[in-house]
Design a protein around this motif. Structure first.
Motif, PDB file in Angstrom:
ATOM      1  N   TYR A 110      42.024  39.563  80.923  1.00  0.00           N
ATOM      2  CA  TYR A 110      42.373  38.014  81.003  1.00  0.00           C
ATOM      3  C   TYR A 110      43.399  37.661  79.923  1.00  0.00           C
ATOM      4  O   TYR A 110      43.808  38.655  79.238  1.00  0.00           O
ATOM      5  CB  TYR A 110      40.873  37.123  80.632  1.00  0.00           C
ATOM      6  N   PRO A 113      33.589  38.196  79.161  1.00  0.00           N
ATOM      7  CA  PRO A 113      34.183  39.473  80.217  1.00  0.00           C
ATOM      8  C   PRO A 113      33.665  40.827  80.217  1.00  0.00           C
ATOM      9  O   PRO A 113      32.922  41.238  79.181  1.00  0.00           O
ATOM     10  CB  PRO A 113      35.702  39.339  79.700  1.00  0.00           C
ATOM     11  N   SER A 148      42.295  29.963  77.181  1.00  0.00           N
ATOM     12  CA  SER A 148      41.789  31.165  77.884  1.00  0.00           C
ATOM     13  C   SER A 148      41.527  31.069  79.255  1.00  0.00           C
ATOM     14  O   SER A 148      41.086  30.232  79.872  1.00  0.00           O
ATOM     15  CB  SER A 148      40.602  31.684  77.293  1.00  0.00           C
ATOM     16  N   SER A 149      41.883  32.339  79.905  1.00  0.00           N
ATOM     17  CA  SER A 149      41.756  32.276  81.393  1.00  0.00           C
ATOM     18  C   SER A 149      40.554  32.747  81.807  1.00  0.00           C
ATOM     19  O   SER A 149      40.010  32.451  83.059  1.00  0.00           O
ATOM     20  CB  SER A 149      42.918  33.273  81.964  1.00  0.00           C
ATOM     21  N   TYR A 150      39.666  32.776  80.664  1.00  0.00           N
ATOM     22  CA  TYR A 150      38.299  33.463  81.143  1.00  0.00           C
ATOM     23  C   TYR A 150      37.303  32.189  80.600  1.00  0.00           C
ATOM     24  O   TYR A 150      36.450  31.887  81.341  1.00  0.00           O
ATOM     25  CB  TYR A 150      37.832  34.672  80.226  1.00  0.00           C
TER      26      TYR A 150
END
Length: 664
Positions: A624, A618, A472-474
C-alpha cells in the motif's frame, strides 16, 4: 385588464403635475419651461385635436394604439416622464426609430442560434419601434407595432445603457406612464434634505396602506399584505421594502432582500442583520464593502454588530436567541434539529409562533433563526408560508393547516437517486439504547474523540481534508454524521464512503455493540466504482450474531439470520439493484424499527466525527502507499523553493509494521 380607453387621463396627469410642482424647492434655479410648468401646475401641453392625431397617423402609416391616442387628446406630449425622460413625444415629434441609435447592431451581435423569440424581439425593436423620447438622460422609449395585444395596444420598451439591464417591457402606453409616475414618486421619496418634505394625498394613502398591511401580515394575511407592500415599495414609501423583505425572506427569496430602512434601526438589527449577513457570507466573491453599502446610515453599534454577526456566520458559531416563551421553544427546536429530528424541531418552532414578541411595530416575523446553522435548514417555502399564515404579535386570526413533514421515515429513501445521482454508495451504524454523543467512544480510536460542531457533510469533509496530513491507500477512517435514528436508536452515517474491499473489511458492529445491540449496513448496489455489493452485520454485547455480504455475484453469510433478512430473498436476481436495495432497506427498518432523517442528512447540519478504520491491518506481503503532507518553509519573495521546502512525501509500504505505513 385595464380598459385603457376609459382611463381618466386628465385627473391622473393633473395629480402628477401638482405633486411635481409641490416637490420643487422654492429657491431652485429652473429653466423657463419648467418654471412655467411649475406655476401652471401642468407638465403637459395643449390637447391634440382628432385632426392632428389623424395627420400624425397618416405620416407614420399606422393607427396609434388606444391608450396613446387617449393621452394625446389630453396632452400633446409630456415633460419629466419619471426621472430620466425630460420630454416625451406628442404628435409632432413621434417618429420611427429606424436604428437611429445603431443599437440594433449591438443587440443583434449577441444573438445566437439558441436565442428565443423575446431576445429577437428586443433586438428588432431598434429597427421597427416608434420613438417617443425627445430629450432624456440616454434613456430610450420605443413603442413596438409588432408587440400588440387583443385591444390593439402596443407594448412600450425602455432602455438605458447605464442601467446594464435588458429593455424593460410595459404592456401598453398607460402602463408605461403609470410606471414613470411611480418612478417619480420613488425618486422624490428619497430626495435630499434641501428638498421639501414629499407629502401629498398619494403618499398619505400609501402610508395608510403600509400601516394596514403590517397588521394584516401579523394576522396571517401575508399574501394580501405582500401585494400592498409591493405597491407601496414601487412608490418608494419608507419601510415598505423592509417590511416586504421580511415576507420574501421567509418564502425563501434572497435576491435583493436588504430589509431597507429597518435593518439599520437598532431595534430591529438583532433579528434582521443575521439573514442579511448570512446571504452576504454565502457569496464568497462579495467584498465586505458591499455589506457596508447596505448598512449606510447605520450607527456604529449596528455596524459593529453586523461585522460580529458576519464573523459568527462564517465560522458557524452564530446562535439565534429570542425572548420569552418563543425563545425557550427555539432552544428546544435546536436540540431536536442538531440530532436530526428536523420535523420535530419545526413543529416546536411553529407551535410557538403565536407567542413570539415583535421587537417593534415594523417587525413582522422572527427572521434571525434562518441564519442559525442548525435551525436555518428547517426553512422551506412551504414552511415559510405556514409561519407567515400563523397569527402572531398579539393579532388574532385563523391558524393554518400544518405542513407535511419532510422525512419519509424508515430507510428506503436511501435507494432513491439524489440530485446528480451522487449517493450510489453509503454506510451507516445503528446503535440501540445510547445517545449520539456516545458514538465516538464506540467507533473511534481512543477516548479523546469528540463530536465536531454541526455542519453539512460537505463542509465537514472539506474541513477534515484540510486538517489531515497523512493519506493511506489502506486506511479507511469514515467521516460520519450522527443523530437519533427513531425511538431508542442512534446512528452514524457516511454518505460518501471509500471503495468497498471485502477481503479487508472489518465490521464495526462488534465494537459498537458493547452492552447493547448494533447494526451495520454498507450498500453499493448502485455504485459506479466496481461491482455491486451489500453488507449487513448485527452484533450484541460485543459479539457478532449474524452477518452477510453480497459481493462478486455471491453471498457469504454467518450466524443465524432472521427470515426477514435472509439474503436469498433479495439476491436471486440483482439486475434491478435499486429494487433489491429498497427491499433490503425496508426489511432492515422493519426488523429493528430504525430510521434515518433524510432532510437532516441531505440539507441540514449534524455533528460529525472520524471513526477508526473499517479495514483490518495489512497482512504480510500486502502493499500500500502513504502520502504525508508537510507544511514547507515560507517561499522567498522571488517564489523559488528552498532546498528543504518539501510539500509531500510518498512512502511505499508493505508488511505489518503499522496500518498507516512505517515512519519514513
Amino acid at each position: 385588464m385595464t380598459d385603457t380607453t376609459a382611463f381618466d387621463w386628465r385627473s391622473f396627469l393633473l395629480r402628477w403635475s401638482g405633486e411635481w410642482a409641490d416637490s420643487l424647492p422654492d429657491d431652485e434655479t429652473r429653466g423657463e419651461d419648467d418654471e412655467t410648468a411649475r406655476r401652471a401646475r401642468w407638465l403637459g401641453f395643449a390637447p391634440a385635436s382628432e385632426e392632428r392625431i389623424a395627420a400624425m397617423e397618416e405620416r407614420l402609416g399606422r393607427r396609434m394604439p388606444p391608450s396613446y391616442r387617449e393621452f394625446l387628446k389630453v396632452s400633446d406630449g409630456w415633460r419629466h416622464a419619471g426621472g430620466f425622460v425630460w420630454l416625451l413625444a406628442g404628435t409632432e415629434d413621434a417618429h420611427w426609430h429606424n436604428n437611429e441609435s445603431e443599437l440594433a447592431d449591438l443587440f443583434e451581435e449577441y444573438l445566437d442560434e439558441d436565442a428565443g423569440p423575446e431576445e429577437r424581439r428586443e433586438a428588432g425593436i431598434w429597427r421597427r419601434g416608434l420613438q417617443l423620447d425627445v430629450e432624456s438622460d440616454v434613456t430610450h422609449v420605443l413603442m413596438d407595432p409588432e408587440d400588440v395585444d387583443e385591444n390593439g395596444e402596443w407594448a412600450v420598451y425602455t432602455w438605458a445603457s447605464w442601467r446594464a439591464e435588458p429593455p424593460e417591457r410595459h404592456a401598453d402606453f398607460l402602463e408605461f406612464m403609470r410606471g414613470m409616475y411611480r418612478e417619480f414618486h420613488g425618486l422624490r421619496a428619497h430626495g435630499s434634505d434641501e428638498e421639501p418634505v414629499f407629502v401629498n394625498d398619494t403618499t398619505e394613502q400609501l402610508d395608510s396602506l403600509v400601516r394596514e398591511a403590517r397588521l394584516e401580515a401579523l394576522r396571517g394575511g401575508w399574501e394580501q399584505a405582500g401585494k400592498a407592500l409591493d405597491e407601496a415599495r414601487e412608490y418608494g414609501r419608507p419601510r415598505a421594502a423592509g417590511l416586504g423583505d421580511q415576507i420574501r425572506r421567509l418564502l425563501g427569496q434572497t435576491y435583493m432582500v436588504y430589509f431597507e430602512d429597518l435593518v439599520t434601526d437598532p431595534r430591529y438589527a438583532p433579528d434582521l442583520l443575521p439573514p442579511l449577513v448570512a446571504e452576504h457570507a454565502a457569496h464568497s466573491y462579495r467584498d465586505d464593502s458591499t455589506l457596508t453599502f447596505h448598512l449606510r446610515g447605520a450607527g456604529d453599534d449596528v455596524v459593529s454588530l453586523a461585522h460580529t454577526t458576519l464573523d459568527q456566520v462564517r465560522n458557524g458559531t452564530y446562535r439565534y436567541t429570542a425572548a420569552g416563551p418563543f425563545g425557550e421553544a427555539v432552544e428546544r427546536a435546536r436540540e431536536l434539529a442538531r440530532w436530526g429530528d428536523t420535523d420535530g424541531a419545526w413543529r416546536t418552532l411553529r407551535n410557538a409562533v403565536p407567542v413570539w414578541e415583535p421587537l417593534g411595530p415594523d417587525h413582522l416575523a422572527p427572521l434571525g433563526w434562518v441564519a442559525d446553522p442548525v435551525l436555518g435548514p428547517l426553512l422551506t417555502p412551504e414552511r415559510g408560508r405556514e409561519l407567515l399564515s400563523t397569527p402572531r404579535g398579539g393579532q388574532a386570526g385563523e391558524a393554518p393547516s400544518p405542513t407535511a413533514g419532510l422525512d419519509p421515515g424508515g430507510l428506503a429513501w436511501l435507494a432513491e437517486p439524489d440530485p446528480g445521482n451522487n449517493r450510489t454508495s453509503y454506510r451507516f451504524v445503528l446503535v440501540e439504547g445510547v445517545e449520539p454523543e456516545e458514538l465516538p467512544g464506540r467507533l473511534a480510536d481512543g477516548d479523546g474523540t469528540v463530536l465536531n460542531e454541526p455542519m453539512t457533510f460537505w463542509e465537514a469533509r472539506d474541513r477534515s481534508l484540510r486538517d489531515r496530513t497523512e493519506f493511506s491507500s489502506y486506511d479507511d477512517r469514515a467521516l460520519m454524521a450522527v443523530g437519533r435514528a427513531g425511538t431508542g436508536w442512534s446512528f452514524a452515517f457516511d454518505g460518501d464512503p471509500a471503495p468497498f474491499h471485502r477481503q479487508r473489511f472489518v465490521s464495526p458492529a462488534g465494537a459498537a455493540s458493547a452492552g447493547t445491540r448494533a447494526v451495520v449496513v454498507w450498500s453499493g448496489l448502485r455504485t459506479w466504482r466496481g461491482e455491486p455489493f451489500f453488507h449487513l452485520s448485527v452484533a450484541r454485547d460485543g459479539t457478532e450474531e449474524y452477518a452477510f455480504t453480497y459481493a462478486d455475484g455471491e453471498v457469504r453469510s454467518s450466524g443465524e439470520i432472521p427470515r426477514a433478512l435472509d439474503p436469498s430473498r433479495f439476491f436471486g436476481d440483482v439486475e434491478d439493484g435499486a429494487g433489491a436495495e429498497r427491499s433490503l432497506l425496508e426489511a432492515v427498518a422493519g426488523e429493528f424499527r430504525g430510521c434515518l432523517p433524510r432532510h437532516a442528512l441531505v440539507d441540514g447540519r449534524l455533528h460529525t466525527f472520524v471513526t477508526r478504520s473499517w479495514t483490518r491491518p495489512p497482512g504480510d506481503g500486502e502493499t500500500y502507499a502513504v502520502i504525508r503532507m508537510h507544511g514547507g518553509a515560507p517561499r522567498p519573495a522571488g517564489g523559488e523553493r528552498s532546498g528543504d521546502d518539501e510539500p509531500t512525501e510518498a512512502v511505499g509500504c508493505h508488511g505489518r509494521e503499522r496500518a498507516a505505513g512505517p515512519e519514513g
